[in-house]
Design an enzyme around this catalytic site. Structure first.
Site, PDB file in Angstrom:
ATOM      1  N   GLU A  89     -10.380  -2.391   4.389  1.00  0.00           N
ATOM      2  CA  GLU A  89      -9.038  -1.878   4.660  1.00  0.00           C
ATOM      3  C   GLU A  89      -8.886  -0.481   4.054  1.00  0.00           C
ATOM      4  OE1 GLU A  89      -6.286  -5.801   4.958  1.00  0.00           O
ATOM      5  OE2 GLU A  89      -6.668  -5.204   2.900  1.00  0.00           O
ATOM      6  N   ASP A 144       0.777  -1.253   0.000  1.00  0.00           N
ATOM      7  CA  ASP A 144       0.000   0.000   0.000  1.00  0.00           C
ATOM      8  C   ASP A 144       0.809   1.304   0.000  1.00  0.00           C
ATOM      9  OD1 ASP A 144      -1.462  -2.140   0.908  1.00  0.00           O
ATOM     10  OD2 ASP A 144      -2.183  -1.165   2.710  1.00  0.00           O
TER      11      ASP A 144
HETATM   12  C1  FRU Z   1      -3.831  -3.612   2.766  1.00  0.00           C
HETATM   13  C2  FRU Z   1      -3.192  -4.022   4.090  1.00  0.00           C
HETATM   14  C3  FRU Z   1      -3.533  -3.031   5.184  1.00  0.00           C
HETATM   15  C4  FRU Z   1      -2.401  -3.207   6.147  1.00  0.00           C
HETATM   16  C5  FRU Z   1      -1.236  -3.467   5.218  1.00  0.00           C
HETATM   17  C6  FRU Z   1      -0.211  -4.411   5.768  1.00  0.00           C
HETATM   18  O1  FRU Z   1      -3.185  -4.110   1.655  1.00  0.00           O
HETATM   19  O2  FRU Z   1      -3.602  -5.312   4.424  1.00  0.00           O
HETATM   20  O3  FRU Z   1      -4.807  -3.215   5.749  1.00  0.00           O
HETATM   21  O4  FRU Z   1      -2.200  -2.077   6.943  1.00  0.00           O
HETATM   22  O5  FRU Z   1      -1.776  -3.993   4.022  1.00  0.00           O
HETATM   23  O6  FRU Z   1       0.921  -4.453   4.972  1.00  0.00           O
END
Ligand code: FRU
Length: 541
Positions: free
Chosen positions: A248, A62
């Site tokens: 998320e 992300d």
């Molecule tokens: C989304 C996610 C988020 C988390 C991160 C962990 O892709 O699962 O919810 O903070 O990636 O790397």
């Protein structure tokens, strides 16, 4: 006494040397990697994108903490520098003066005894509400999730909590707050990805985060003390939106409705799995925010309940995207970037040195659709600066299969192609990108059910995942007009399709065995006319 002072001074000098050596080492690494790029190995040559951000080495997911300040756009990102699969999360860092060309920086946040540094956001604290500022230096505050792997291992609920860090040098280096976490886990296993914004109307900071399959809103006066405001998507309205997976990386921001005086609030929520074409994707809701809660617009809710789509991007590879803080476009649109992959196969894609890229930066707009609203997104205008027209033709009659452009005319691994097709609604057509080895990527429009599609089943390396190319990806055609305008962004391993002024967007990745060199279009229709085809090369280094 004197001796002790000298000893202390020497220790300080020593420590400084160690730290500046470490700095040198980090800078040295980046510089030497820069040089290495001239001696391409095949992976660099074949798959390192020309105009999409990738970390030089290691895993990325992300985008995090994106903000604009003092002439620079900052991008942090979920990063595991020591491996090419997801691992202990750090915040990597890059900056840019135009959201197009990014320069990687030393890592911003490292995991510590409280856990991995999961996704989050950053804000420019112009009034020093946090008190972290000193002198005239405006503090930048990052809010992120601590994910404690030991608690996760022990199957505990309180794995995730929210924490802050501040930067007094415009985002280059960060200090974690000594009293972290600022929000303890309330007994929800998935409790993460805080996105903060300043509410001018209510003169407070507002934060939205994901809590299992709903979102929660909090507010604060100083970014340290937080109070729960409301939730959305939970018990009372669980029938709203898609709940096939965990929610998320939410985001909440106002956008002026195009061509009107009205402003609407946009709520983005990424979901995994549950996307329209499988795996990860980002849904949106349009409504209003009253300082406490987000309420969906009545008309939007009505069309949503009737089954209208609500996807920011229909392709399989745009996830966890959020907006840049402290900046809008001249029309008030929000700048946005997403992660160009999908949790279905992100860990397996066929690159070794690095894994995954970001989408290009886009501008998100709200458009009126009958009584309701939709989102549209287009590449940011800044990308136009890099365009060089290589080919432009009007009125191309399509009969059967027509080759439109080949590699001698333009490099199709760094291209921005605009096209217009009038009277397209009933006419199906397929664009094909192909190479001499027989790999091909097809995409186009199906007039029988008014859908756009991408088919990457023959696009080269596909066997690393069963779900990478087992189905065509489909996106709904939504605009009312008879004329189709489209923009195709092509990099070495990605296609970003913006149909109907960005009303339907599709982003997907691919891994051909050699670069795609030729673009053709084919149709069964006798009357398909390409009113315009303009092929630009993007001149990034
Ligand atoms: C989304 C996610 C988020 C988390 C991160 C962990 O892709 O699962 O919810 O903070 O990636 O790397």
């Amino acid at each position: 006494m004197k001796k002790n002072k000298i000893k202390l001074a020497l220790t300080i000098v020593g420590l400084c040397l160690v730290f500046s050596c470490k700095d040198q080492e980090q800078k040295g690494n980046i510089e030497s990697l820069d040089k290495d790029e001239s001696t391409f190995n095949s992976e660099e040559d074949l798959y390192r994108p020309n105009f999409h951000f990738t970390p030089k080495v290691g895993w990325m997911n992300d985008p995090n903490g994106m903000f604009y300040y003092n002439g620079y756009y900052h991008l942090y990102y979920q990063h595991y520098p020591d491996g090419n699969k997801w691992g202990p999360m750090h915040w990597g860092h890059a900056f840019s003066t135009d959201m197009v060309e990014w320069k990687e920086q030393p890592i911003a946040l490292f995991p510590d005894e409280m856990g991995y540094i999961f996704s989050g956001s950053a804000v420019v604290d112009l009034e020093n509400t946090s008190g972290f500022g000193s002198g005239s230096q405006v503090p930048i505050i990052a809010m992120f999730t601590y994910h404690d792997p030991k608690k996760a291992e022990a199957n505990r609920m309180d794995v995730e909590s929210q924490a802050i860090a501040y930067s007094l040098d415009e985002g280059l280096t960060w200090t974690k707050y000594s009293e972290n976490p600022v929000i303890e886990n309330p007994g929800i296993r998935d409790f993460r990805d805080p996105k903060v914004f300043w509410s001018q109307d209510y003169e407070k900071w507002v934060m939205i985060l994901a809590a299992h399959d709903m979102v929660m809103l909090y507010s604060s006066k100083d970014l340290k003390n937080w109070e729960l405001l409301s939730e959305f998507g939970g018990d009372w309205n669980r029938e709203i939106g898609t709940h096939g997976g965990v929610w998320e990386c939410p985001d909440l921001f106002p956008v002026p409705v195009e061509g009107s005086e009205e402003t609407k609030w946009v709520l983005l929520v990424s979901i995994n799995p549950g996307g329209p074409n499988g795996g990860s994707a980002t849904q949106y809701f349009i409504g209003d925010f009253d300082g406490t809660k987000f309420t969906m617009d009545k008309e939007f809710e009505t069309v949503l309940k009737k089954g209208q789509d609500h996807w920011l991007d229909y392709g399989k590879d745009n996830y966890a995207g959020v907006s840049f803080s402290n900046v809008t476009s001249k029309d008030g649109g929000k700048f946005y970037m997403g992660w160009m992959s999908n949790w279905e196969y992100a860990n397996e894609v066929p690159t070794e040195t690095w894994r995954s890229a970001m989408t290009v930066a886009r501008e998100i707009k709200v458009i009126k659709d009958g009584k309701s609203y939709r989102l549209a997104s287009l590449p940011v205008d800044e990308i136009d600066y890099y365009k060089e027209v290589k080919y432009k033709k009007e009125n191309i009659q399509i009969n059967g299969k027509t080759v439109l452009i080949n590699g001698e005319k333009a490099n199709l691994s760094r291209a921005a192609i605009n096209f217009i097709i009038s009277d397209f609604k009933k006419n199906s057509f397929t664009f094909k990108l192909f190479n001499k080895l027989g790999d091909e990527l097809s995409f186009g429009y199906n007039g029988t059910d008014n859908t756009y599609f991408i088919d990457r089943s023959k696009s080269g390396k596909t066997a690393f995942s069963e779900t990478f190319s087992n189905k065509k990806s489909i996106g709904k055609q939504t605009s009312k007009g008879d004329k189709l305008t489209g923009t195709i962004l092509l990099d070495k391993t990605s296609i970003e399709l913006f149909f109907d002024e960005g009303s339907t967007v599709m982003t997907e990745i691919f891994f051909p065995n050699s670069p795609f060199e030729t673009l053709s279009v084919e149709t069964d229709s006798k009357e398909l006319n390409l009113d315009l085809l303009e092929v630009n090369e993007l001149k990034l280094k």
